[in-house]
Design a protein around this motif. Structure first.
Motif, PDB file in Angstrom:
ATOM      1  N   ARG A  84       0.836  -1.212   0.000  1.00 50.62           N
ATOM      2  CA  ARG A  84       0.000   0.000   0.000  1.00 50.62           C
ATOM      3  C   ARG A  84       0.867   1.258   0.000  1.00 50.62           C
ATOM      4  N   ARG A  85       1.900   1.258   0.831  1.00 51.64           N
ATOM      5  CA  ARG A  85       2.767   2.440   0.908  1.00 51.64           C
ATOM      6  C   ARG A  85       3.443   2.703  -0.424  1.00 51.64           C
ATOM      7  N   ALA A  86       3.892   1.620  -1.063  1.00 51.22           N
ATOM      8  CA  ALA A  86       4.557   1.776  -2.368  1.00 51.22           C
ATOM      9  C   ALA A  86       3.626   2.482  -3.344  1.00 51.22           C
ATOM     10  N   LYS A  87       2.364   2.037  -3.339  1.00 48.95           N
ATOM     11  CA  LYS A  87       1.390   2.581  -4.298  1.00 48.95           C
ATOM     12  C   LYS A  87       1.101   4.058  -4.001  1.00 48.95           C
ATOM     13  N   VAL A  88       0.872   4.368  -2.738  1.00 45.08           N
ATOM     14  CA  VAL A  88       0.547   5.759  -2.367  1.00 45.08           C
ATOM     15  C   VAL A  88       1.703   6.693  -2.725  1.00 45.08           C
ATOM     16  N   LEU A  89       2.917   6.280  -2.401  1.00 50.46           N
ATOM     17  CA  LEU A  89       4.070   7.148  -2.675  1.00 50.46           C
ATOM     18  C   LEU A  89       4.326   7.260  -4.171  1.00 50.46           C
ATOM     19  N   GLU A  90       4.155   6.154  -4.871  1.00 47.03           N
ATOM     20  CA  GLU A  90       4.335   6.171  -6.330  1.00 47.03           C
ATOM     21  C   GLU A  90       3.338   7.149  -6.972  1.00 47.03           C
ATOM     22  N   ASP A  91       2.073   7.058  -6.565  1.00 50.07           N
ATOM     23  CA  ASP A  91       1.054   7.959  -7.111  1.00 50.07           C
ATOM     24  C   ASP A  91       1.379   9.413  -6.774  1.00 50.07           C
ATOM     25  N   ALA A  92       1.791   9.634  -5.521  1.00 51.74           N
ATOM     26  CA  ALA A  92       2.094  11.005  -5.107  1.00 51.74           C
ATOM     27  C   ALA A  92       3.224  11.573  -5.953  1.00 51.74           C
ATOM     28  N   LEU A  93       4.240  10.773  -6.201  1.00 52.50           N
ATOM     29  CA  LEU A  93       5.380  11.245  -6.998  1.00 52.50           C
ATOM     30  C   LEU A  93       4.946  11.532  -8.434  1.00 52.50           C
ATOM     31  N   ASN A  94       4.134  10.629  -8.976  1.00 52.19           N
ATOM     32  CA  ASN A  94       3.695  10.826 -10.360  1.00 52.19           C
ATOM     33  C   ASN A  94       2.773  12.033 -10.519  1.00 52.19           C
ATOM     34  N   ASN A  95       2.221  12.510  -9.397  1.00 55.53           N
ATOM     35  CA  ASN A  95       1.386  13.707  -9.456  1.00 55.53           C
ATOM     36  C   ASN A  95       2.195  14.997  -9.462  1.00 55.53           C
ATOM     37  N   LEU A  96       3.490  14.877  -9.217  1.00 55.04           N
ATOM     38  CA  LEU A  96       4.320  16.091  -9.162  1.00 55.04           C
ATOM     39  C   LEU A  96       4.720  16.512 -10.572  1.00 55.04           C
ATOM     40  N   GLU A  97       4.832  17.803 -10.757  1.00 54.86           N
ATOM     41  CA  GLU A  97       5.257  18.358 -12.034  1.00 54.86           C
ATOM     42  C   GLU A  97       6.686  17.881 -12.352  1.00 54.86           C
ATOM     43  N   GLY A  98       6.876  17.368 -13.562  1.00 52.53           N
ATOM     44  CA  GLY A  98       8.228  17.007 -13.994  1.00 52.53           C
ATOM     45  C   GLY A  98       8.823  15.808 -13.265  1.00 52.53           C
ATOM     46  N   VAL A  99       7.964  14.985 -12.667  1.00 46.63           N
ATOM     47  CA  VAL A  99       8.453  13.779 -11.996  1.00 46.63           C
ATOM     48  C   VAL A  99       7.752  12.578 -12.601  1.00 46.63           C
ATOM     49  N   GLU A 100       8.502  11.544 -12.945  1.00 49.52           N
ATOM     50  CA  GLU A 100       7.834  10.301 -13.321  1.00 49.52           C
ATOM     51  C   GLU A 100       8.477   9.152 -12.571  1.00 49.52           C
ATOM     52  N   CYS A 101       7.604   8.273 -12.086  1.00 49.00           N
ATOM     53  CA  CYS A 101       8.078   7.227 -11.194  1.00 49.00           C
ATOM     54  C   CYS A 101       7.529   5.884 -11.639  1.00 49.00           C
ATOM     55  N   ASN A 102       8.423   4.938 -11.868  1.00 45.46           N
ATOM     56  CA  ASN A 102       7.987   3.600 -12.236  1.00 45.46           C
ATOM     57  C   ASN A 102       7.336   2.899 -11.052  1.00 45.46           C
ATOM     58  N   LYS A 103       6.646   1.818 -11.362  1.00 45.65           N
ATOM     59  CA  LYS A 103       5.977   1.008 -10.361  1.00 45.65           C
ATOM     60  C   LYS A 103       7.012   0.301  -9.494  1.00 45.65           C
ATOM     61  N   THR A 104       6.782   0.269  -8.179  1.00 44.13           N
ATOM     62  CA  THR A 104       7.587  -0.580  -7.307  1.00 44.13           C
ATOM     63  C   THR A 104       6.968  -1.971  -7.300  1.00 44.13           C
ATOM     64  N   GLU A 105       7.465  -2.840  -8.148  1.00 46.62           N
ATOM     65  CA  GLU A 105       6.948  -4.220  -8.180  1.00 46.62           C
ATOM     66  C   GLU A 105       7.481  -5.021  -6.994  1.00 46.62           C
ATOM     67  N   GLY A 106       8.700  -4.663  -6.581  1.00 44.80           N
ATOM     68  CA  GLY A 106       9.312  -5.382  -5.470  1.00 44.80           C
ATOM     69  C   GLY A 106      10.354  -4.524  -4.778  1.00 44.80           C
ATOM     70  N   ALA A 107      11.138  -5.146  -3.903  1.00 47.16           N
ATOM     71  CA  ALA A 107      12.165  -4.484  -3.106  1.00 47.16           C
ATOM     72  C   ALA A 107      11.543  -3.421  -2.194  1.00 47.16           C
ATOM     73  N   MET A 108      12.263  -2.349  -1.897  1.00 46.21           N
ATOM     74  CA  MET A 108      11.786  -1.381  -0.890  1.00 46.21           C
ATOM     75  C   MET A 108      11.920   0.063  -1.326  1.00 46.21           C
ATOM     76  N   TYR A 109      12.007   0.292  -2.665  1.00 47.30           N
ATOM     77  CA  TYR A 109      12.379   1.640  -3.094  1.00 47.30           C
ATOM     78  C   TYR A 109      11.544   2.158  -4.249  1.00 47.30           C
TER      79      TYR A 109
END
Lengths: 531, 531
Positions: B422-447
């Protein structure tokens, strides 16, 4: 018994010259560690073709060069014999293997200090700290100490990586322990907690050694961690010989001579290793001798690497442990005057907690930018294990008068140390009673390092078996008795002399049996090879 | 959001050529890790004269070259801010430092798995195993497991050095766990237990790297342990770029291209590092891709170094962890066909026991004589810590259905893993909502490893501040919010692109606050530097 050979050892240097031992060989990275059998097996396997992408011919040569006799061929043989005994009881003339090859007290039955283990268990599972059953199971001061330690850990998280130097609160405790020991201030920021002392030694070697042109002065005999680490880091071991005839004394004139000789060969000597109390020699340095060593390092601009892991292991009333930090501070030398690293470990002392891999180095006299480099190297491995860190703080701050555990702690500690002193004496006497064996006093540490005068026939038999005479002797000893000791060639010795290292760690009830097995074996060996 | 940049990343290779990036620089030991500020401070301190016998100009250059950004300058700044907050609350626009720089779950409040800690505590203090109070404090299966483990340790001595590869019984358990995971046999003699995975990586680098002429293929971005270890061991990092536009995918064509390019420069490439699940990318390799990698290593005679420490950290239903051993065995390749090292750690997974420093490597496909060399190097440090060894056996053999602890264990495990997802998803979405930021999916690991498109003005401001643009951004982020992340330059990135690594580890109740602080900071930053 020692005295009668004094005239020989006084002139070790002449002896070396007479044997026309070439100096460059002495300066090579593991010069005095002869392993003819292992090196020949290496070259033969190198020729065996293989489909594997990696072969002995294509790995790092420094790895090939590195030797570590404490876990070398004799121990490998011992492990095989142990398996055979297990599979087929009665297959050998002994019932068990007695590992006297390594300073590993608890493997031979020494019990851990209860207070230390109580604290470790509580820190491992803090959830029980509040439970009423815990009061009945653990001492009050162990519970109190566990709370104190947990409060020093951010978030009480014993499962988190710590600061790369170790948990700050534990370093405070250790620094306070050093201050109490020495009477001079210690700075928690100088402490680097490590997984035992070995990684600390590697960090220093990695920092100091740039190439074969860099040398480290090491005692001969030495603990093979030093030769192994120097080999792995591609430097040159510059040997200085301890004087067996003077109880393995360290002579400044010998240091000077070897330093000059190394310099004349273009070797840039960076540091001096001193092991005090001595491994494998058991010698404890006199205070005055330590002052000379500090002065020598200061004059020559050498880093002093002080292996002080046996600081609690002293068995004679006329010797006392003094840290090199205390000695140098007492001489008025501070951080600007001398660069000094002191290594300490939870594996030795009366605690003998080898499996916990705790230890630290106290790093003084480096500039801030070099400290940063040391921190960086330490940080690549993140941190040392937290249980080991906690234990390091405990050994530097054990229970005090008035604490509930103090009496039992003191009884356990004194019991272990006085028993070690008795065992050292019994084994030393037994060795000195053997024909052609002379053994110096174990003043400290955990070892005996007797010299054995082997008959020419035995030396020739060893040659024929493609092994060194001391390895030949140790192998025969193991096969006949199950006693595992380490050949002197693993530690270095004056060429043409032979020794072995034997720990004083077997439990007291086993010592008489060891003595009789050793004595009987030795008699038979001497009979068999008498010239 | 990812898709719109696909056309750019598909031609990373062209991009590199266009930027006329010189290949020799790419091959140098830490080529893509730019630390202008730290290197300039190094050279300036080098000129400061000192009475110390050791200076930056006289230490091992490999140490100087080594960088480890995960504990680098941003973290040092964070530690300073934390001290300032403590000394003077309210001195910064935040109340606490949030360490999102490192995969250290328990430092951010993750609780340890109860069963594991029960067993560790009992093994630390076996004296309580027979006491009646213990029954009330510990689960029955933890007590049973502790007895089983103690019985596997010679003399039940948890305070003794073990076999240098680790306690045989624990290696049996681990091998059985690997077999159960993979469906292919595992040999306990192939297991080397280590203090976390890092020392295992160092041993392999030490073995394989003879000089700068030896190269190791590493993903870019990579976990800086690899660049640091290659630098310390004097080899050359041969980068292969993961394709950000394809979810950080690993392309065999890129491996081939970089291998050929390295060969044409005279570099002898010895091994391929693959991190799966990926650090810092969070990518999980597809099974088919893994087969291609195995085939590539076999064809090219490369050792496959498989970093599999995140094997339990997978958050998407369409991906599954497959060990490279399982993949290679399923292809019919055995010991004679491929040399494969798998690294595992107790620091990651759902357990996150970083402070325990446990881990192992499974070493397959080496000839016996090379295995002997690995054993020798491991033996110089005697053994890894016993608690870490025990924990490594526990994570590979957790409670099973029917065990008293099974339910609570499963609940703890599932709770942690589903929360991480859940945390991965929330943070990923938040980052992708920022101007000029794109963030790949965290499929695994911790980052998360978002790309940030920085305005030219920000890049120039960084230049003026003598730092890299991503470091500039991370430093500003830290100063404004207390959030610690690691600049992408510490992991390597396609030149001219900027990223940072942020863990998904803050506890869920903190995530909304992190998101709002990050969002607000980013908006202000973009406003300030808008072109």
């Amino acid at each position: 018994m020692m005295r009668k050979y004094a005239r020989v050892s006084a002139t070790i240097a002449d002896l070396l010259r007479k044997r026309s031992l070439q100096f460059p060989r002495l300066l090579s990275s593991s010069p005095i560690l002869d392993h003819p059998s292992s090196s020949s097996s290496a070259s033969s396997s190198m020729s065996s073709s293989s489909t594997h992408p990696v072969s002995l011919g294509t790995i790092n040569e420094k790895v090939l060069k590195c030797e570590y006799a404490v876990r070398g061929e004799i121990v490998t043989l011992a492990q095989r014999l142990q398996e055979e005994l297990l599979a087929k009881p009665g297959s050998h003339p002994f019932d068990e293997i007695l590992y006297c090859n390594i300073g590993n007290p608890q493997s031979l039955g020494q019990q851990p200090i209860t207070f230390f283990r109580e604290v470790l268990a509580l820190c491992d599972h803090p959830a029980i700290l509040d439970r009423s059953e815990t009061q009945g199971l653990f001492s009050t001061d162990a519970i109190k100490r566990a709370w104190e330690i947990l409060d020093q850990i951010p978030g009480r998280a014993t499962g988190a990586y710590s600061h790369s130097q170790g948990i700050k609160g534990l370093r405070d405790t250790i620094a306070a322990g050093i201050e109490a020991r020495d009477g001079y201030p210690a700075d928690p920021n100088d402490i680097f907690l490590t997984d035992g002392a070995s990684p600390a030694v590697h960090i220093m070697m990695q920092l100091l050694l740039r190439s074969e042109g860099d040398g480290i002065l090491c005692p001969i005999p030495q603990y093979p961690l030093y030769s192994a680490s120097i080999a792995l880091n591609g430097g040159t071991l510059v040997p200085y010989y301890l004087d067996e005839s003077a109880g393995w004394g360290l002579e400044i004139s010998e240091l000077k001579k070897q330093l000059e000789a190394a310099k004349s060969k273009g070797i840039n000597v960076r540091a001096l290793v001193v092991i005090n109390p001595g491994n494998p020699t058991g010698q404890v340095l006199a205070e005055d001798n330590q002052r000379q060593i500090v002065e020598f390092c200061k004059q020559e601009g050498l880093v002093l690497l002080a292996d002080e892991v046996y600081q609690e292991n002293i068995y004679v009333p006329d010797k006392k442990f003094h840290s090199f930090k205390k000695i140098s501070r007492s001489m008025g030398y501070g951080n600007e005057d001398i660069t000094l690293i002191s290594f300490q470990s939870v594996s030795k002392g009366y605690y003998g907690e080898c499996g916990k891999r705790g230890g630290y180095m106290e790093v003084t006299g480096f500039s801030p930018e070099i400290r940063e480099q040391i921190y960086k190297v330490a940080s690549v491995n993140l941190c040392s294990n937290i249980s080991g860190q906690i234990l390091a703080s405990l050994v530097m701050s054990p229970p005090k008068v008035g604490d509930e555990s103090f009496e039992s702690y003191s009884a356990e500690k004194d019991g272990i140390l006085s028993s070690l002193a008795r065992r050292a004496k019994v084994l030393e006497d037994a060795l000195n009673n053997l024909e052609g064996v002379e053994c110096n006093k174990t003043e400290g540490a955990m070892y005996l390092f007797p010299r054995i005068y082997l008959p020419v026939k035995a030396v020739k038999a060893a040659e024929a078996a493609n092994t060194s005479p001391d390895t030949f002797y140790c192998r025969r000893l193991l096969n006949a008795t199950g006693i595992v000791v380490v050949p002197g060639s693993g530690f270095g010795q004056v060429p043409g002399t032979w020794h072995f290292r034997c720990t004083i760690l077997p439990q007291e009830d086993k010592v008489p049996d060891i003595v009789s097995r050793l004595t009987e074996f030795h008699k038979q060996f001497m009979e068999e090879f008498r010239d």
